[in-house]
Design an enzyme around this catalytic site. Structure first.
Site, PDB file in Angstrom:
ATOM      1  CG  HIS A 275      -2.012  -1.095   1.508  1.00 26.98           C
ATOM      2  ND1 HIS A 275      -2.718  -1.293   0.310  1.00 26.98           N
ATOM      3  CD2 HIS A 275      -2.186  -2.042   2.292  1.00 26.98           C
ATOM      4  CE1 HIS A 275      -3.478  -2.321   0.494  1.00 26.98           C
ATOM      5  NE2 HIS A 275      -3.361  -2.835   1.839  1.00 26.98           N
TER       6      HIS A 275
HETATM    7  N1  LLX Z   1      -2.405  -5.208   2.986  1.00 21.66           N
HETATM    8  C1  LLX Z   1      -1.292  -5.193   3.683  1.00 21.66           C
HETATM    9  C2  LLX Z   1      -0.031  -5.880   3.098  1.00 21.66           C
HETATM   10  C3  LLX Z   1       1.242  -5.591   3.696  1.00 21.66           C
HETATM   11  C4  LLX Z   1       1.120  -4.930   5.159  1.00 21.66           C
HETATM   12  C5  LLX Z   1      -0.110  -4.138   5.727  1.00 21.66           C
HETATM   13  C6  LLX Z   1      -1.152  -4.426   4.894  1.00 21.66           C
HETATM   14  N2  LLX Z   1      -2.645  -3.758   5.275  1.00 21.66           N
HETATM   15  C7  LLX Z   1      -3.621  -4.348   5.585  1.00 21.66           C
HETATM   16  O1  LLX Z   1      -3.714  -5.780   5.571  1.00 21.66           O
HETATM   17  C8  LLX Z   1      -4.636  -3.534   6.065  1.00 21.66           C
HETATM   18  C9  LLX Z   1      -5.601  -4.110   6.965  1.00 21.66           C
HETATM   19  C10 LLX Z   1      -6.848  -3.400   7.179  1.00 21.66           C
HETATM   20  C11 LLX Z   1      -6.646  -1.864   6.915  1.00 21.66           C
HETATM   21  C12 LLX Z   1      -5.808  -1.554   6.266  1.00 21.66           C
HETATM   22  C13 LLX Z   1      -4.672  -2.149   5.617  1.00 21.66           C
HETATM   23  C14 LLX Z   1       2.061  -4.737   5.877  1.00 21.66           C
HETATM   24  C15 LLX Z   1       3.224  -5.920   5.971  1.00 21.66           C
HETATM   25  C16 LLX Z   1       4.454  -5.845   6.879  1.00 21.66           C
HETATM   26  C17 LLX Z   1       4.651  -4.710   7.340  1.00 21.66           C
HETATM   27  C18 LLX Z   1       3.817  -3.535   7.509  1.00 21.66           C
HETATM   28  C19 LLX Z   1       2.620  -3.550   6.641  1.00 21.66           C
HETATM   29 ZN    ZN Z   2      -3.757  -6.906   3.096  1.00 25.44          ZN
END
Ligand code: LLX
Ligand code: ZN
Ligand code: CA
Length: 450
Positions: A149
């Site tokens: 994202h």
């Molecule tokens: N989709 C995703 C992929 C990797 C990371 C974070 C996300 N975000 C979400 O899953 C999400 C869920 C609910 C609301 C908004 C976003 C991620 C992976 C490792 C470290 C940091 C982020």
């Molecule tokens: Zn996700």
């Protein structure tokens, strides 16, 4: 849905692949703060399982040099990277409107060690891509990556630095076309946006669409300009199960391989698409999720495998361990070995994530429609993009670097930056999202149905 065949056994190629696995022992110590769903500890749990299954004997285990600010600014703006490198929970108040501008706050908190965490996560993906470029491995794994994202100058959805975009940019130095596949429950919006106007990268995301974060990724979003037809979106409804997921995943990926003929693949393995995920709404079992990994691996292309979301952390660790085994050509047994976090896996202590009986809102007609429109769009990419390949620079001699503790480390990502920059890709060839017209993009604040 009885009309779909049950999953076939996973494809395990007999050909041994050289696997480079990235893990930083510090990664599990970072915390987004009490009550935040993102738990970097899950990476440490997965690593403990991987180790106790003995998988370290079959792969090269690396601790990547953290990505530098300079490496991060291959995609992100200097201003944003500089902000991330300087902000801390103690001084955040002094940054005023920058908090809003760079979207840090609730979902993307400023926590202790944030920038180090970004460096670790991005370092693994860039180093993995570089090792693939040098043909030092066939598969590189970075479970701490997958932050799909993150935008050029904005944090989003718990992601700050987009390690995937940085890894793809590294691969593009040596590979004419890179395929990005995203099986996270969320749309891979940051990666899609970065490459929306180029045919050098095809992005393909499978995700829940409709009243769900980030609200983008409709079927009709296919790229613009030179990138038209090189973005693929597979919007799904709640509760998709293994057989129905496979019924769209395999034909679409086969179609892309046939029409696009990528030279390298990046696979984002977000585990929030698993059944029972705390924030997800899909219904994949561990084996259904892993089937995507086996299927992509079966094409035998250089492959960078990264993590992603995943909030029921015992299941994230199970699945990424099972997938590490598959990438090594091994099917792991169901009894979990004793490991540092054994108590998390009760009461069954099994290497499995089972589907639930939730309703599958993706009926056959809906999925047939999605599959056939994607395949029809793909058939328009008939002519593989004619890439003007310019000379790739000879490898600069490795430079040793000395870190703060005086330890000398080899720079595996090449020597002089100048020698490496802007070679395979022509100047200005890749997307600059700020230049994109209004027409190609949709209102990202409207989480409406199609
Ligand atoms: N989709 C995703 C992929 C990797 C990371 C974070 C996300 N975000 C979400 O899953 C999400 C869920 C609910 C609301 C908004 C976003 C991620 C992976 C490792 C470290 C940091 C982020
Ligand atoms: Zn996700
Ligand atoms: Ca996705």
């Amino acid at each position: 849905m009885s009309s779909f065949a049950p999953l076939d056994p996973p494809i395990v190629s007999s050909q041994k692949q050289r696997v480079a696995y990235y893990y930083d022992p510090d990664v599990g110590n970072y915390s987004y703060g009490h009550g935040h769903s993102m738990k970097p500890h899950r990476i440490r749990m997965a690593h403990s399982l991987v180790t106790n299954y003995g998988l370290y004997k079959k792969m090269e285990v690396y601790r990547a040099r953290p990505a530098t600010k300079r490496e991060m600014t291959r995609f992100h703006t200097d201003e944003y990277v500089d902000f991330l490198s300087r902000v801390s929970p103690e001084n955040i108040a002094t940054f005023g409107s920058d908090q809003l501008k760079f979207n840090v706050g609730d979902d993307c908190p400023v926590y202790d060690g944030l920038f180090e965490f970004c460096g670790i996560s991005a370092g693994g993906s860039v180093d993995g891509a570089s090792r693939l470029n040098q043909q030092q491995c066939d598969i590189a794994i970075n479970w701490a990556g997958g932050l799909h994202h993150a935008k050029k100058s904005e944090a989003s959805g718990f992601c700050y630095i987009n390690d995937i975009v940085l890894g793809i940019l590294e691969l593009l130095r040596y590979h004419a076309r890179v395929l990005y596949i995203d099986i996270d429950c969320h749309h891979g919006d940051g990666v899609e946006e970065a490459f929306y106007t180029t045919d050098r990268v095809m992005t393909c995301s499978f995700h829940k669409y409709g009243q769900f974060f980030p609200g983008t990724g409709q079927l009709r979003d296919i790229g613009i300009g030179k990138g038209k037809d090189y973005a693929v979106n597979v919007p799904l409804r709640d509760g998709i199960d293994d057989a129905t997921y496979k019924s769209v995943f395999e034909p679409i990926i086969s179609g892309i391989m046939e029409w696009y003929r990528p030279a390298a693949v990046v696979l984002q393995c977000g585990a929030d698409s698993l059944s029972g995920d705390r924030l997800g709404v899909l219904n994949l079992s561990m084996k259904g999720h892993a089937n995507c990994v086996s299927f992509v691996k079966s094409f035998g292309l250089p492959m960078l495998v990264v993590g992603g979301g995943g909030y029921t952390i015992r299941n994230v660790a199970r699945t990424w361990t099972y997938e590490t085994g598959l990438l090594l050509g091994q099917i792991l047994g169901p009894e979990l070995p004793y490991n540092d976090y054994y108590e998390y896996y009760g009461p069954d202590y099994q290497l499995d994530v089972r589907p639930s009986n939730m309703q599958n809102a993706n009926n056959k007609e809906y999925l047939d429609h999605i599959r056939s429109s994607v395949l029809e769009n793909l058939s328009r990419t008939q002519f593989v993009p004619s890439i003007q390949m310019v000379d790739v620079p000879r490898d600069a001699p490795e430079e040793d670097s000395v870190d703060e503790d005086g330890e000398v480390s080899k720079d595996t990502r090449g020597g002089s930056q100048e020698a490496w920059d802007s070679h395979v890709q022509a100047e200005g060839e890749l997307s600059d999202s700020e230049d994109e017209g209004e027409d190609g993009r949709r209102d990202i604040h409207n989480y409406g149905e199609e």
